[in-house]
Design an enzyme around this catalytic site. Sequence first.
Site, mmCIF file in Angstrom:
data_model
loop_
_atom_site.group_PDB
_atom_site.id
_atom_site.type_symbol
_atom_site.label_atom_id
_atom_site.label_comp_id
_atom_site.label_asym_id
_atom_site.label_seq_id
_atom_site.Cartn_x
_atom_site.Cartn_y
_atom_site.Cartn_z
ATOM 1 N N ASP A 483 0.832 -1.205 0.000
ATOM 2 C CA ASP A 483 0.000 0.000 0.000
ATOM 3 C C ASP A 483 0.862 1.248 0.000
ATOM 4 O OD1 ASP A 483 0.947 -0.643 2.552
ATOM 5 O OD2 ASP A 483 -0.712 0.364 3.561
ATOM 6 N N ARG A 487 5.379 4.392 6.145
ATOM 7 C CA ARG A 487 4.913 4.333 7.538
ATOM 8 C C ARG A 487 4.950 2.892 8.057
ATOM 9 N NH1 ARG A 487 -1.027 5.891 5.587
ATOM 10 N NH2 ARG A 487 -1.854 3.811 5.176
ATOM 11 N N ASP A 488 4.457 2.700 9.264
ATOM 12 C CA ASP A 488 4.496 1.355 9.853
ATOM 13 C C ASP A 488 3.369 0.517 9.259
ATOM 14 O OD1 ASP A 488 2.599 2.990 10.989
ATOM 15 O OD2 ASP A 488 2.742 2.098 12.983
ATOM 16 N N GLU A 489 3.524 0.206 7.993
ATOM 17 C CA GLU A 489 2.498 -0.565 7.284
ATOM 18 C C GLU A 489 3.180 -1.385 6.182
ATOM 19 O OE1 GLU A 489 -1.126 1.327 7.257
ATOM 20 O OE2 GLU A 489 -2.124 -0.309 6.250
ATOM 21 N N ASP A 496 -5.729 -2.503 -2.728
ATOM 22 C CA ASP A 496 -4.887 -1.545 -3.451
ATOM 23 C C ASP A 496 -4.323 -2.196 -4.713
ATOM 24 O OD1 ASP A 496 -5.096 -1.140 -0.621
ATOM 25 O OD2 ASP A 496 -3.665 0.492 -0.765
ATOM 26 N N TRP A 549 -11.451 -6.026 -1.719
ATOM 27 C CA TRP A 549 -10.077 -6.373 -1.333
ATOM 28 C C TRP A 549 -9.833 -7.841 -1.710
ATOM 29 C CZ3 TRP A 549 -11.678 -1.797 -0.212
ATOM 30 C CH2 TRP A 549 -10.782 -0.813 0.140
ATOM 31 N N GLU A 761 -2.119 9.016 -1.095
ATOM 32 C CA GLU A 761 -3.158 8.127 -0.570
ATOM 33 C C GLU A 761 -4.531 8.808 -0.600
ATOM 34 O OE1 GLU A 761 -2.497 7.133 3.524
ATOM 35 O OE2 GLU A 761 -3.811 5.388 3.411
ATOM 36 N N HIS A 782 1.142 6.231 -2.459
ATOM 37 C CA HIS A 782 0.128 5.174 -2.378
ATOM 38 C C HIS A 782 -0.448 5.049 -3.784
ATOM 39 C CE1 HIS A 782 -1.197 3.848 1.644
ATOM 40 N NE2 HIS A 782 -2.313 3.414 1.085
HETATM 41 C C1 BGC Z 1 -3.852 0.947 3.797
HETATM 42 C C2 BGC Z 1 -4.732 0.894 2.587
HETATM 43 C C3 BGC Z 1 -5.566 -0.316 2.736
HETATM 44 C C4 BGC Z 1 -6.435 -0.028 3.907
HETATM 45 C C5 BGC Z 1 -7.557 -0.923 4.147
HETATM 46 C C6 BGC Z 1 -4.711 1.137 4.984
HETATM 47 O O1 BGC Z 1 -4.057 1.284 6.161
HETATM 48 O O2 BGC Z 1 -2.853 1.868 3.688
HETATM 49 O O3 BGC Z 1 -4.298 1.336 1.445
HETATM 50 O O4 BGC Z 1 -6.193 -0.771 1.622
HETATM 51 O O5 BGC Z 1 -5.701 0.185 5.070
HETATM 52 O O6 BGC Z 1 -8.621 -0.159 4.052
#
Ligand code: BGC
Length: 924
Positions: A483, A487-489, A496, A549, A761, A782
């Site tokens: 995504d 960041r912490d992801e 996405d 998703w 994003e 994003h």
């Molecule tokens: C992500 C998104 C992802 C979403 C789920 C987020 O934290 O960055 O792009 O699809 O969570 O809704």
Amino acid sequence: MNSVYSRLIVLTISLVGFLNCYCQVVPSELFVENRINPIGIDQSNPTFTWLLSSDGKNKNQSAYRIQVGRSEKMGSSEIIWDSDKINSHQSVNVEYSGPELQSLKKYYWRVKVWDEKGKSSNWSLTGSWQMGILKPNDWKAKWITVGYKEGPERESPMFRKEITIDKEIESATIAITSHGLYEAYINGKKIGDAFLTPGWTSYNKRLQYQVYDVTSLLKKGKNALGGLLGSGWFRGFLAWGGNKDSYGRELSLLLQLKVNFTDGTSTEIGTDESWKSHKSSITSSEIYKGETIDARKEKNGWKMPNYNDSDWSAAILKSIGYEHLAATYNEPITIHESFDPIKMITTPEGDKVIDFGQNLVGWVEVNLKGSQGDSIVIEHAEVLDKNGNFYTENLRAADQRNTYILNGKDSESFRPHFSWQGFRYIKINGTIDNISEENFKAVALYSNMRKTGQFNSSNTLLNQLQHNIQWGQYGNFLDVPTDCPQRDERLGWTGDAQVFASTAAFNMHVNNFFTKWMKDLEADQLENGSVPFVIPNVLGKNASGSAGWADAATIIPWNMYLLYGNEQILKNQYYSMKSWVDFMKAQSEDDLWKKGFHFGDWLFFRPEDDNDGRSAITDKYLIAQCFYAHSTQILIDTARILGKDNDVNEYERLLEKIKAAFLKEYVTPNGRLVSSSQTAYVLALNFEMLPLNLRKQAVERLVDNIKSYDYHLTTGFLGTPYLNAVLTDNGYHDLAYTLLMQRTYPSWLYPVQTGATTIWERWDGRKPDGTFQTPGMNSFNHYAYGAIGNWMYTALAGINSSRKKGETGYKKIILKPHFKNNYVSDKVSAENDGEMLKKVEASLDTYYGRISSNWEYINDNTILYKIKIPVNTSAEIHLQTGLQNILLEDKSISLSRDVEILKQDMGSTILKIGSGNYVFTIKQ
Ligand code: BGC
């Protein structure tokens, strides 16, 4: 010989040569499993693809012959498989069907083709591929881990072993994988140019290993093998709430070297208990936090032979097994563009900050000199705030901080090994004073896929948008589609990836990348068929099953089939696709799917933020029902291609019921949807949820809605990708164009105008007053909204593939360019100074070669349309004008032997052409 005679001979030879070269169809580039000379594949019947080139028009392949051999010379005794002449136009994905292929063996192949007149080419140049380690039993190396107690910071471990080679080396191959990330070395040199290996898969079920040719790194005599590991995705902090150790707690290495000698013998050397281990100078390394290297702890010479490792501990064996090991199917992550600083500034808050001019993903290399114990700390950020200060709040818990402590040597260079950052700016701290821009260089890292598409136009903002889409893709295509990269992801969010996949396939060769990721999707799919939010799944079983998703399970394989002609992925994923549809079915009552958690039209425009009280919310279950239908439709189409007739019948019946339930629940008898949002109408139209008699009104309602927002979109992740296509397909192309050119928020060009270098994003990541959206969810890299790229290629430039069986993957090309692009809003026109789109140039490298579609106004009502169609394909050109207005190379179309007229009426013409270059002149 008299000179006239000899001149005649020369003339005849060159004429024959000319004609020969003019007409000949020649195989040029060769691909095995879609890669050039790949090393380490485990397909028992690999597929061959060859690009054909030829000047001239209407060139095709009528037959081919493939030979596979054991040596590059391809002598007759070395040939192991000869397909003989096969009458077929297939030049993509032809399967090997010779004798069983052996572990780690290198094979060579070549192809010759016959053209449409039956004239044969010479043999192509010889290509090659090397097999991976095919059976678990072929692994002789043992898994090892460290033999000492790890500290709380979990320093990166090193492993080493010296070996002696006493014969002449002919070739050497090494296979490596790890729990954690690895870098490996032979005699001080890094093996291969890949980073963050072995990449990220659903490790406990599928762990990829890499195979490298290391012939040039080894020498007769003493050699040193080394490995360095980092926590990475395996056990590092991942997702939130301090989550770590997703796949285990211990790092381990598996490495197997095979050396072939010139005398015909060979030897295998692998990791085992004779290897030594030690803590390295990487005192901590985490994906989000960054890396710390204390160069004072560097063990000088550890990667070289004759190093004294007597104080290292013996490695410990681990029983991890080999069953889940798989050869690497996708292109590994490598280094790409590098950026010098464009300026160094001191911010109002007094920070020393460097701007690299591009939001990118990778790392900064530092070269500098200082005293022992000096340190340099580099933090990374995507943006400066409105006052020009370094802004990191949107990184949430990710520090993105690399710290280097110097050894004091003459010159030292640093870069992280097992961490990467998403940034445009860095902030420099530490104890070294005389630091300047020259000490820093930013390098971009991403999966090494071929760049296949170009889109350029007369409008600089559109070109910047395309640039931003591409850079959003680069930075987030790091072995898995993420995504965001900062960041912490940084997770493989399915939604996405699904919305962006077709755009991605215009910019890069993503076939293998998504094929690999789909295997992980299937591996992590739950038993009940539900699909996790993220792949690989590190969020747990409950994080699954959201509409739009989870449909990555059907949409992505289908896109790979349409855009690359990849039928194999449909076969491979069929069970997964079907399980996902069955999950929705099981969740439904009376054919309505109204259960469970859904993200909905994520990050749609919320007008209430702008205080005008309107709402663009789309009922989440309405969305769910649309995707339920869409995935079912894809399953039906897939079943038809695979010849699964029972499934076709069964799911066709189901689809009827899904649509009927949709009508009953969400549509008034007069055709109004219960959510009167753009996304609701877009999905209902795009997925054909409405009967024919209600479609026109639905389109009009969508159009009215857009007008009511003063020609702005309000769609989120799920509606945006289809918005412009639905408008164009339903006769509102100018409105779609106006949306594209809209400069005020929410729009695609709003971020571009504020100086964005990647896709954001959120539509309003940075607001018009310079403040930021909420830091909890505000990435500036994003790719999801970059999904407009697909429409730019397919509608503006007009490059499409036929969707019919046997014609996908651009075997048959449908060119549908839109030369007329008018503003339907005076305001948007004024914002753009009334400037019309005068030129679009786009190209796409397919498995057949390059398609180009370039159009340009040469005066107010005349367009020059230049097309290139690859050999062994054909194209339909759809033009919105009468035949009398079209000239080919300045001549009337009806006089041309190269063009077939498929349809003509007053306002539209459809032409059919074969391969070659064409220049049309079109009067509007
Ligand atoms: C992500 C998104 C992802 C979403 C789920 C987020 O934290 O960055 O792009 O699809 O969570 O809704």
